[in-house]
Design a protein around this motif. Structure first.
Motif, short mmCIF file in Angstrom:
data_model
loop_
_atom_site.label_atom_id
_atom_site.label_comp_id
_atom_site.label_asym_id
_atom_site.label_seq_id
_atom_site.Cartn_x
_atom_site.Cartn_y
_atom_site.Cartn_z
N ALA A 9 0.84 -1.35 0.04
CA ALA A 9 -0.20 0.05 -0.13
C ALA A 9 0.93 1.19 0.07
O ALA A 9 0.66 2.06 -0.49
N MET A 10 1.76 1.41 0.91
CA MET A 10 2.99 2.54 0.76
C MET A 10 3.47 2.68 -0.49
O MET A 10 3.67 3.90 -1.04
N LEU A 11 3.93 1.66 -1.14
CA LEU A 11 4.52 1.86 -2.55
C LEU A 11 3.43 2.07 -3.57
O LEU A 11 3.95 3.12 -4.38
N VAL A 12 2.27 1.62 -3.31
CA VAL A 12 1.32 2.39 -4.35
C VAL A 12 1.03 3.79 -4.08
O VAL A 12 1.06 4.63 -5.25
N PHE A 13 1.02 4.20 -2.80
CA PHE A 13 0.79 5.83 -2.67
C PHE A 13 1.95 6.40 -2.89
O PHE A 13 1.66 7.55 -3.68
N GLN A 14 3.12 6.03 -3.01
CA GLN A 14 4.40 6.77 -3.36
C GLN A 14 4.38 6.83 -5.05
O GLN A 14 4.56 8.01 -5.49
N LEU A 15 3.99 5.60 -5.51
CA LEU A 15 3.75 5.94 -7.25
C LEU A 15 2.73 6.59 -7.47
O LEU A 15 2.90 7.62 -8.42
N VAL A 16 1.65 6.77 -6.85
CA VAL A 16 0.55 7.56 -7.19
C VAL A 16 0.95 9.17 -7.00
O VAL A 16 0.82 9.91 -7.60
N VAL A 17 1.63 9.44 -5.92
CA VAL A 17 2.02 10.74 -5.69
C VAL A 17 3.29 11.14 -6.84
O VAL A 17 3.13 12.23 -7.48
N ALA A 18 4.05 10.26 -7.09
CA ALA A 18 5.12 10.58 -8.48
C ALA A 18 4.39 10.78 -9.70
O ALA A 18 4.61 11.86 -10.29
N VAL A 19 3.17 9.83 -9.85
CA VAL A 19 2.37 10.42 -11.04
C VAL A 19 1.90 11.83 -11.06
O VAL A 19 1.60 12.27 -12.04
N GLU A 20 0.99 11.97 -9.68
CA GLU A 20 0.45 13.26 -9.54
C GLU A 20 1.23 14.43 -10.03
O GLU A 20 0.89 15.46 -10.33
N ILE A 44 -8.93 4.68 -3.35
CA ILE A 44 -9.58 4.49 -1.89
C ILE A 44 -10.49 3.44 -1.82
O ILE A 44 -10.36 2.33 -0.93
N VAL A 45 -11.46 3.26 -2.86
CA VAL A 45 -12.29 2.20 -2.95
C VAL A 45 -11.64 0.78 -3.18
O VAL A 45 -11.85 -0.15 -2.37
N ALA A 46 -10.65 0.83 -4.13
CA ALA A 46 -9.96 -0.37 -4.38
C ALA A 46 -9.28 -0.97 -3.06
O ALA A 46 -9.24 -2.27 -2.65
N LEU A 47 -8.41 0.06 -2.45
CA LEU A 47 -7.89 -0.35 -1.12
C LEU A 47 -8.71 -1.00 0.13
O LEU A 47 -8.50 -1.81 0.40
N ALA A 48 -9.89 -0.37 0.14
CA ALA A 48 -11.14 -0.58 1.08
C ALA A 48 -11.36 -1.98 0.82
O ALA A 48 -11.53 -2.96 1.69
N LEU A 49 -11.68 -2.46 -0.39
CA LEU A 49 -12.30 -3.66 -0.81
C LEU A 49 -11.24 -4.66 -0.71
O LEU A 49 -11.12 -5.76 -0.04
N TRP A 50 -9.77 -4.29 -0.93
CA TRP A 50 -8.43 -5.28 -0.86
C TRP A 50 -8.39 -5.55 0.79
O TRP A 50 -8.08 -6.85 0.84
N TYR A 51 -8.52 -4.66 1.52
CA TYR A 51 -8.35 -4.92 3.06
C TYR A 51 -9.65 -5.59 3.59
O TYR A 51 -9.50 -5.90 4.73
N GLY A 52 -10.56 -5.66 2.81
CA GLY A 52 -11.80 -6.48 3.32
C GLY A 52 -12.64 -5.62 4.31
O GLY A 52 -13.42 -6.23 4.92
N GLU A 53 -12.50 -4.24 4.10
CA GLU A 53 -13.29 -2.97 4.69
C GLU A 53 -14.72 -3.41 4.45
O GLU A 53 -15.15 -3.58 3.11
N ARG A 54 -15.77 -2.95 5.36
CA ARG A 54 -17.05 -3.24 5.20
C ARG A 54 -17.45 -1.95 4.34
O ARG A 54 -16.98 -0.89 4.68
N PHE A 55 -17.86 -2.27 3.09
CA PHE A 55 -18.17 -1.01 2.02
C PHE A 55 -19.86 -1.06 1.92
O PHE A 55 -20.48 -2.15 1.26
N THR A 56 -20.47 -0.02 2.36
CA THR A 56 -21.91 -0.13 2.38
C THR A 56 -22.41 0.52 1.06
O THR A 56 -21.84 1.23 0.21
N LEU A 57 -23.74 0.51 0.83
CA LEU A 57 -24.25 0.98 -0.37
C LEU A 57 -24.20 2.48 -0.35
O LEU A 57 -24.02 3.17 -1.50
N ARG A 58 -24.28 3.32 0.83
CA ARG A 58 -24.27 4.57 0.90
C ARG A 58 -22.89 5.14 0.41
O ARG A 58 -22.46 5.90 -0.48
N GLU A 59 -21.57 4.25 0.64
CA GLU A 59 -20.38 4.63 0.57
C GLU A 59 -20.20 4.31 -1.08
O GLU A 59 -19.61 5.29 -1.70
N ALA A 60 -20.62 3.20 -1.57
CA ALA A 60 -20.58 3.00 -3.02
C ALA A 60 -21.38 4.07 -3.63
O ALA A 60 -20.68 4.72 -4.70
#
Length: 75
Positions: A9-20, A44-60
């Motif tokens: 996750a940290m690596l992905v965030f670093q890559l995203v910052v570089a691209v931004e 954020i949606v992808a990481l929440a799903l990756w970590y198995g976070e509860r994802f409600t219809l309201r959040e979607a």
């Protein structure tokens, strides 16, 4: 396990910052901001799903509205 996942996750965030940074250097600010906001929302949606976070219809629905709004304001 968890340490590898956090490291990834940290690596992905670093890559995203570089691209931004590259995007901000090459595009006008209004278009770059819209693109960055969309990518960060999807990330954020992808990481929440990756970590198995509860994802409600309201959040979607909220994430969907953000993405739909980006299409409305994009050039």
């Amino acid at each position: 396990g968890e340490l590898v996942s956090v490291g990834l996750a940290m690596l992905v965030f670093q890559l995203v910052v570089a691209v931004e940074i590259l995007v901000l250097r090459r595009m006008d600010l209004s278009n770059a901001y819209v693109m960055i906001l969309g990518v960060e929302t999807l990330m954020i949606v992808a990481l929440a799903l990756w970590y198995g976070e509860r994802f409600t219809l309201r959040e979607a629905a909220g994430a969907g509205l953000v993405i739909a709004g980006l299409f409305l304001v994009a050039d």
